[in-house]
Motif scaffolding. Structure first.
Motif, PDB file in Angstrom:
ATOM      1  N   UNK A 350       0.820  -1.216   0.000  1.00 41.28           N
ATOM      2  CA  UNK A 350       0.000   0.000   0.000  1.00 41.28           C
ATOM      3  C   UNK A 350       0.852   1.264   0.000  1.00 41.28           C
ATOM      4  N   UNK A 351       2.109   1.143   0.433  1.00 34.23           N
ATOM      5  CA  UNK A 351       2.971   2.321   0.523  1.00 34.23           C
ATOM      6  C   UNK A 351       4.124   2.299  -0.462  1.00 34.23           C
ATOM      7  N   UNK A 352       4.124   1.330  -1.376  1.00 31.16           N
ATOM      8  CA  UNK A 352       5.194   1.246  -2.368  1.00 31.16           C
ATOM      9  C   UNK A 352       4.684   1.801  -3.693  1.00 31.16           C
ATOM     10  N   UNK A 353       5.343   2.836  -4.182  1.00 28.95           N
ATOM     11  CA  UNK A 353       4.927   3.408  -5.462  1.00 28.95           C
ATOM     12  C   UNK A 353       5.184   2.433  -6.612  1.00 28.95           C
ATOM     13  N   UNK A 354       6.179   1.552  -6.449  1.00 29.33           N
ATOM     14  CA  UNK A 354       6.421   0.464  -7.403  1.00 29.33           C
ATOM     15  C   UNK A 354       6.587  -0.822  -6.585  1.00 29.33           C
ATOM     16  N   UNK A 355       5.514  -1.581  -6.363  1.00 28.24           N
ATOM     17  CA  UNK A 355       5.675  -2.846  -5.640  1.00 28.24           C
ATOM     18  C   UNK A 355       6.654  -3.757  -6.370  1.00 28.24           C
ATOM     19  N   UNK A 356       7.384  -4.554  -5.597  1.00 24.66           N
ATOM     20  CA  UNK A 356       8.397  -5.395  -6.219  1.00 24.66           C
ATOM     21  C   UNK A 356       8.424  -6.793  -5.652  1.00 24.66           C
ATOM     22  N   UNK A 357       9.152  -7.670  -6.370  1.00 25.66           N
ATOM     23  CA  UNK A 357       9.290  -9.067  -5.981  1.00 25.66           C
ATOM     24  C   UNK A 357      10.740  -9.489  -6.177  1.00 25.66           C
ATOM     25  N   UNK A 358      11.046 -10.687  -5.714  1.00 30.63           N
ATOM     26  CA  UNK A 358      12.376 -11.283  -5.841  1.00 30.63           C
ATOM     27  C   UNK A 358      12.190 -12.664  -6.455  1.00 30.63           C
ATOM     28  N   UNK A 359      12.871 -12.946  -7.569  1.00 30.03           N
ATOM     29  CA  UNK A 359      12.697 -14.229  -8.237  1.00 30.03           C
ATOM     30  C   UNK A 359      14.071 -14.819  -8.532  1.00 30.03           C
ATOM     31  N   UNK A 360      14.514 -15.733  -7.677  1.00 28.60           N
ATOM     32  CA  UNK A 360      15.840 -16.320  -7.776  1.00 28.60           C
ATOM     33  C   UNK A 360      15.785 -17.698  -8.439  1.00 28.60           C
ATOM     34  N   UNK A 361      16.948 -18.167  -8.879  1.00 30.67           N
ATOM     35  CA  UNK A 361      17.146 -19.569  -9.286  1.00 30.67           C
ATOM     36  C   UNK A 361      16.256 -20.008 -10.442  1.00 30.67           C
TER      37      UNK A 361
END
Length: 730
Positions: A350-361
């Motif tokens: 709700x407070x991230x202007x660009x929500x993000x993720x982490x995708x490893x391996x």
């Protein structure tokens, strides 16, 4: 230049042919040695040659230049100036390594700001101090340096909490009871945290100190470029002490829970009762599988305090200072992982202007991406960011780079942060999760091929709004109720986990796009009108799915009841919630009686939602394919459609058939290599557009749709290869 976090100010044609650097990658540029200005500027030129659009400056293991010191900041500024002169962007990173919050130890050298946890144990302190963990997680461990908060007399019968009471200072347990102790402990020094510790992310004052040390420091140097060529600051894996439940209800192992100094007082003020008085219900399951309201309230309090203390404060600062907050939370993919480390993943978005993720391996965590995409759509964010390609090794080829980026683009990822590009290979740095996506790889001069593709995909999918008709209530809060000992709650957690994963897989691979709806965010987002559209923030939905939940919020139920009252479609799948706000209530059951119900099975669910499907691939055998993912966007009268094949079998993994699109459209195929387009031959039947197509493994289609009909144009089935000769066998 003044940056827009979308590329929609220009015409579609101009944006597609010459995309903004915003949609070219911005790799983690690992500052991992003694930094020299000339070498830094040379490497920026290498990135530009690779087609990279910017860099994310990331201090990592090996850095010897003082973090946030004067020399460090002078080099940051020099790199930003050089990047700006070459039409590149400078993305910031908020930590010395990770996880974010301790500012390389500058925050947590003050012990008031160090991470805390509650040790719940049957073994009182023995006077032995244990060493703190030395890895990058915030997992707590027994320290024997704490304060005794409470003692309990516990009675366990058949693995269930039969009796409990909080003991007075001199009070003893009765025969048959076991005494357990609750200690508040503070993290000790760890080499990973530069001989300090991780931060107390549940303490707003500690996070405020982090902002003062880190964000204000960057603002003093680069604030004039915020919102121009410095678009965002990346936060990496913020978390709290990981919740550790008991393996066996009748065992004698320790349990660890996230805690902060103000928890007891603030919890009591909010809920009107002491958590410490009811703490055993957080640890053990009640008889007859009865729900614990106190367990539910504990998990809710922790989730909300974490989001409000960390993401809300930093996001507010970023919004005020015209720079986007981006990055990713810790452990987003499963109900268990986010319950342990975050409470709930979507709440912080709700407070991230660009929500993000982490995708490893080269993993394919559809749940992780779909949660972030859902929040980005509902909050009107420009897209999702992904830290990707990490831990894939030197052998990971361009097929892998494209395939991993493609499926994430279908799930909303427009901003790619490559993991990892080394400044140096000296010492330990050469073992820091290779490959290095930079001049150390022999193919670096050819990498523009990949970047041109994703720049044009991003420029296209940033435009307009998503065409998505299905909303799914997120089931995390039902999972909280099952967070007890493994031997009494493990089966229920596994059932809920499988449902969460299966629903995501079934719908996405069944080509029914959907968004998760976080109950914690819904009160500020929901809007029901008499048009029978369930609106969540910026997104209108035609149908709401309630997916096998045990509890549902009264605030959610009120919105669903209002939706049903105006003729809205609600689909209950599997178990009907028997609890409202974790307390017994027939209210959801009464609503379900007015709505549609199907079992929690793939075929009935897909059949029920088929009227809300926009595309499908009709194969010659009549069988469905499960290797495609897609995203459709609406911009005025035009639509953009991106479809990718996630199959890894390069020679046998093509998806063949007739692409059926709801509605009649003139279709153009967009070439992401050249920036050109061509009309596509289509036919029309019963209000649909039909296009014969073959999508090879790791391949894609990017189509532009305009209302109307066009039967002449190119084919989307490639010409068969022609054999011109054969090599003689050796």
């Amino acid at each position: 230049m003044t940056l827009r976090l979308d590329d929609n100010a220009r015409s579609f044609e101009a944006s597609f042919q010459s995309p903004s650097p915003l949609y070219r990658g911005a790799p983690f540029w690992s500052w991992n040695g003694e930094l020299e200005k000339e070498e830094l500027l040379r490497q920026l030129d290498v990135f530009r040659e690779m087609g990279i659009g910017g860099v994310t400056i990331h201090p990592r293991t090996g850095l010897t230049t003082e973090y946030l010191g004067d020399t460090f900041m002078e080099l940051v500024n020099a790199c930003r100036e050089h990047a700006h002169a070459n039409d590149m962007l400078t993305w910031l990173y908020d930590e010395d390594r990770w996880p974010s919050g301790f500012a390389g130890g500058l925050v947590t050298k003050d012990k008031a700001y160090r991470q805390r946890h509650l040790l719940f144990t049957p073994t009182p302190y023995q006077g032995v101090t244990s060493a703190c963990h030395n890895d990058s997680t915030a997992a707590g461990s027994r320290q024997e340096n704490g304060t005794l908060l409470a003692r309990y007399a516990i009675g366990i019968t058949d693995g269930r909490l039969a009796t409990y009471r909080r003991l007075g200072e001199e009070e003893a347990a009765h025969p048959g009871e076991t005494v357990w102790y609750a200690y508040l402990e503070v993290d000790t020094d760890s080499t990973w945290f530069n001989n300090q510790s991780y931060v107390d992310t549940l303490n707003p004052a500690a996070v405020r100190r982090f902002i003062d040390v880190t964000h204000e420091r960057y603002k003093a140097t680069l604030g004039h470029a915020f919102g121009k060529d410095v678009p965002a600051i990346f936060t990496d894996e913020p978390q709290f002490t990981h919740k550790q439940n008991l393996p066996f209800a009748e065992g004698k192992k320790d349990a660890i829970l996230p805690w902060t100094d103000a928890l007891e007082a603030d919890f009591t003020a909010q809920f009107g009762g002491s958590l410490l008085d009811h703490l055993p219900e957080v640890i053990w399951d009640l008889p007859a599988a009865s729900p614990s309201l106190w367990r539910y309230r504990y998990h809710e309090w922790i989730a909300e305090r974490f989001a409000s203390s960390f993401a809300d404060q930093i996001g507010s600062w970023c919004k005020t200072n015209n720079i986007a907050l981006t990055g990713h939370m810790m452990e987003e993919p499963t109900l268990l992982s986010q319950c342990r480390a975050l409470g709930e993943a979507m709440r912080s978005y709700r407070s991230m202007q660009i929500p993000g993720i982490d995708m490893l391996c080269d993993w394919m965590e559809l749940t992780t991406a779909k949660q972030a995409q859902s929040a980005a759509r509902q909050f009107g964010c420009p897209g999702v960011l992904s830290e990707l390609y990490g831990v894939t090794g030197w052998h990971f080829d361009f097929h892998g780079h494209k395939r991993q980026g493609d499926w994430q683009a279908a799930l909303g990822v427009l901003f790619r942060v490559h993991h990892l590009s080394w400044y140096s290979m000296r010492g330990e740095a050469k073992r820091d999760y290779p490959a290095s996506i930079s001049y150390q790889s022999p193919w670096y001069k050819e990498y523009r091929t990949i970047e041109d593709h994703f720049a044009r995909v991003g420029a296209t999918l940033s435009r307009g709004t998503a065409v998505c008709r299905v909303a799914v209530i997120h089931p995390i809060e039902s999972f909280w109720l099952a967070f007890g000992p493994n031997d009494t709650s493990g089966d229920e957690r596994e059932r809920l986990e499988n449902q969460f994963s299966n629903l995501t897989e079934w719908l996405l691979r069944g080509l029914i796009d959907f968004d998760f709806v976080a109950e914690s965010l819904l009160p500020a987002q929901a809007h029901v009108t008499d048009s029978a559209t369930f609106t969540v923030g910026r997104m209108p939905y035609e149908v709401v799915v309630v997916p096998g939940m045990r509890t549902i919020r009264s605030s959610t139920l009120a919105q669903l009841e209002a939706f049903a009252d105006v003729g809205g479609r609600i689909l209950f799948v599997g178990e009907i919630p028997s609890l409202v706000d974790a307390q017994a209530s027939p209210r959801a059951i009464l609503l379900a009686e007015r709505c549609e119900r199907v079992p929690f099975e793939r075929s009935p669910m897909l059949l029920a939602l088929a009227p809300h499907r926009d595309i499908r691939l009709q194969t010659s055998s009549g069988k469905s394919v499960d290797c495609l993912l897609y995203q459709m966007r609406q911009e005025g009268q035009h639509r953009s459609l991106f479809i990718c094949n996630t199959n890894r079998e390069l020679f046998l993994g093509a998806a063949n058939g007739t692409l059926v699109i709801t509605g009649e459209f003139k279709v153009s195929a967009l070439d992401t290599s050249s920036g050109t387009s061509a009309p596509v031959a289509a036919s029309y039947r019963h209000g649909t557009t039909l296009i014969p197509a073959e999508i090879p493994a790791s391949g894609h289609l990017l189509l532009r749709l305009e209302p109307g009909q066009c039967t002449a144009g190119i084919s989307l089935i490639p010409e068969p290869g022609i054999e011109t000769g054969r090599l003689a066998s050796p």
